[in-house]
Design an enzyme around this catalytic site. Sequence first.
Site, short mmCIF file in Angstrom:
data_model
loop_
_atom_site.label_atom_id
_atom_site.label_comp_id
_atom_site.label_asym_id
_atom_site.label_seq_id
_atom_site.Cartn_x
_atom_site.Cartn_y
_atom_site.Cartn_z
CE LYS A 113 -4.23 -1.90 2.81
NZ LYS A 113 -4.47 -2.17 1.36
CD GLU A 130 -5.39 5.36 2.90
OE1 GLU A 130 -6.97 5.25 3.20
OE2 GLU A 130 -4.54 5.08 1.77
CG HIS A 149 -13.27 -5.58 4.27
ND1 HIS A 149 -13.35 -5.06 4.41
CD2 HIS A 149 -12.88 -6.03 5.82
CE1 HIS A 149 -13.50 -3.74 5.16
NE2 HIS A 149 -13.01 -4.59 6.47
NE ARG A 152 -8.17 -10.78 -7.52
CZ ARG A 152 -8.34 -9.74 -6.09
NH1 ARG A 152 -6.91 -9.56 -6.10
NH2 ARG A 152 -9.13 -9.50 -6.10
C1 MV4 Z 1 -11.01 3.01 3.66
C2 MV4 Z 1 -11.94 3.38 3.53
C3 MV4 Z 1 -12.48 4.47 4.74
N1 MV4 Z 1 -11.83 5.20 4.32
N2 MV4 Z 1 -10.17 4.21 3.75
C4 MV4 Z 1 -11.58 -1.78 3.22
C5 MV4 Z 1 -10.84 -3.01 2.52
C6 MV4 Z 1 -9.70 -1.97 1.91
N3 MV4 Z 1 -9.45 -2.71 0.60
C7 MV4 Z 1 -10.07 -0.71 2.26
N4 MV4 Z 1 -11.12 -0.27 2.70
C8 MV4 Z 1 -11.78 0.54 3.02
N5 MV4 Z 1 -10.98 1.37 3.36
C9 MV4 Z 1 -10.74 4.74 3.96
N6 MV4 Z 1 -9.41 6.16 4.11
C10 MV4 Z 1 -13.32 2.38 4.31
C11 MV4 Z 1 -12.98 0.62 3.41
C12 MV4 Z 1 -13.67 0.18 3.56
C13 MV4 Z 1 -14.67 -0.69 2.76
C14 MV4 Z 1 -13.81 -0.40 1.39
C15 MV4 Z 1 -14.70 -0.73 0.15
C16 MV4 Z 1 -15.32 -1.45 0.94
C17 MV4 Z 1 -16.00 -1.65 1.60
C18 MV4 Z 1 -15.51 -1.17 2.51
C19 MV4 Z 1 -16.28 -2.14 4.28
C20 MV4 Z 1 -16.02 -1.37 5.07
C21 MV4 Z 1 -14.84 -0.30 4.93
#
Ligand code: MV4
Length: 669
Positions: A118, A202, A237, A294
Amino acid sequence: MTRISTLLIANRGEIACRVMRTAKSQGIKTVAVYSDADAHAPHVQMADDAVHIGAAPVNESYLLIDRIIQAAKDSGADAIHPGYGFLSENAAFSQACSDAGIIFVGPPEKAIDVMGDKARSKRAMIAAGVPCVPGYQDDDQSDATLTSEAEKIGVPLMVKAAAGGGGRGMRLVHDQKDVPNAIKLARSEAENAFGNGELILEKAIIKPRHVEIQVFADSHGHTIHLGERDCSVQRRHQKVIEEAPCPVMTPELRAEMGVAAVEAARAVDYRGAGTVEFLLDQSGSFYFLEMNTRLQVEHPVTEEITGLDLVALQLKVAQGEPLGIAQSDVTLTGHAMEVRLYAEDPADDFLPSTGHIDLWHPAQNARIDSGIATGGEVSPFYDSMVAKIITHGATREDARRQMVKALSETALFGPKTNRDFLIDALERPDFVEGKATTAFIAENYGEDGVDLGAYEFDAFAIAAAMQHKLRQQTAHKLALNVNPELLDWSSTANLQTVAQYAQLGEASDTDGTIHVHVISPGHYRVEGAGQEAEVELLSITEDTAKLRVNGRTVTAIYHAHGRNLHLALEKRSLSVTDMTGLSAMEDMAGGGTVVAPMHGLLLEILVEQGATVAKGDKLAVLEAMKMQHEILAEIDGTVETVAAIAGKQIAADDLIMEIVAEEEDESTV
Ligand code: MV4
């Protein structure tokens, strides 16, 4: 350019089958690999050739780079498609393929490597001008620096493991004073989980949508995007429903996100299929999250709206050919949806559910990508996603309605599934209106298990009527000497059969006793729990029945084994056990044959071989779905054999013991 003549698919389940479908259509020979658990799996049967690679656990089979490379050499494969998961984003595997002179159907190692971290990927994206969430992603990992950077960013704040992905090693902080502790915990979690404690910080985006852009790049300098997918409906997730286009997308926003995604791919010299994930906030701003290097599970929704075969494009690019499609050639038509059918129990905190597949009955009028078959197994060793259902319509509502219908015509019996949960989610107002964000499931269902509410009496009435019918058919088939008064063809009008139903695994909605009155053959009045329904059986095949229930026509997909009946009705599935069947069957067998009335744990056996028992004596105790069931002697007699073992699982109809009747004057054989 190197033409692929034999493709090894280093995966299993639906994606292995999906990849093979396209390979076969192009005249490419396919090679499956399989573990001990998958010797008879659909992906093995579908392949032209198959190589056994090890034991059931993934780190003894599907994750073994050397075994898979060897399998490719042994089978003469000149290319490997990794599917998703397993080795698909493993730079060492990509490297091992090139070292062996085998084409890896995926991006170069460097792209996998950079996007797998990341901090590195964010720095690369910032340099490329791709919008990222404001934060900190540098090398200095001292507490002092992280804490002061967190203060600059402000709350709400996300602390993420640099090596993490898919939500692992992520913490949300609401109060600045909790920052030091969150850093400490996230770091130690990350060290444990990934062997790398590096963190990024973040600003937290509240209730974002997950919008991802499909990109494709060839080795001739062309990089394009194929529009977006909205994957906001996730549970811990895990994606549950995906769709394309995103319900709130505009042509302007798509163009902007598309450019950002293409720039992201170019920045890492990408090649092949990739997905750039963004968070889209309530104000319409979007931020790069990560890039998946992928082919993704949800690629079919993009295929449906673009009319392209993404696996075909992957193979084309892997062979060194140009994409042959310019950005202006990409058109998006209609709306597509995908749901993921998981073998899991929504009522029990979505715990994975495994075991024998009694029936897999996919709907006829939808695209269903699956890797399971009736008679097979859902193994505990692998992911619990067993099938994807994909629909495409002119409008979102059209695609959504088709999906509800497709699910109502789909049944998987054996393991529990999220089918009914999916139907319920698709009908929630937030989803219908296209308003679902990443908070949809938590807001609509809470964090734990899902309770879809009590069954309507109609469901039990259908079950009872079908049990009655099936019992009659069985009796006919066996041509046993059954009291004709139990059966429909009796000339006596309004016969009453009393059936006792115990549900398998679901909270009982009735007191368990249901009366089935035969009005005429196939036409019943069913009573129980102070309610009644009129059920008419219109037609029945080996797995589907059409019935009229209180004047409404319903279709039921079913599977009967022993006294157990699985039913998939329009919106709900249920499993019932006919408790009266026990004595009826024992009558048929001449009495004394004691079998398990349902699946469960045989807790105790209370009598020994040679014991004298009287009718009504307690013989054994069976625990099924947290309830204890006493098994009583139906006749006076002597215990001749005890076949079952206390403390072990027992299947419905398995023999527990044989009792020989006191007066042995009635031989039935
Ligand atoms: C975040 C976010 C809010 N703000 N980053 C969750 C999985 C990972 N790929 C990143 N995720 C998130 N990152 C910031 N700065 C909220 C999530 C997140 C989320 C993102 C995509 C789909 C579902 C989610 C469920 C909870 C939190």
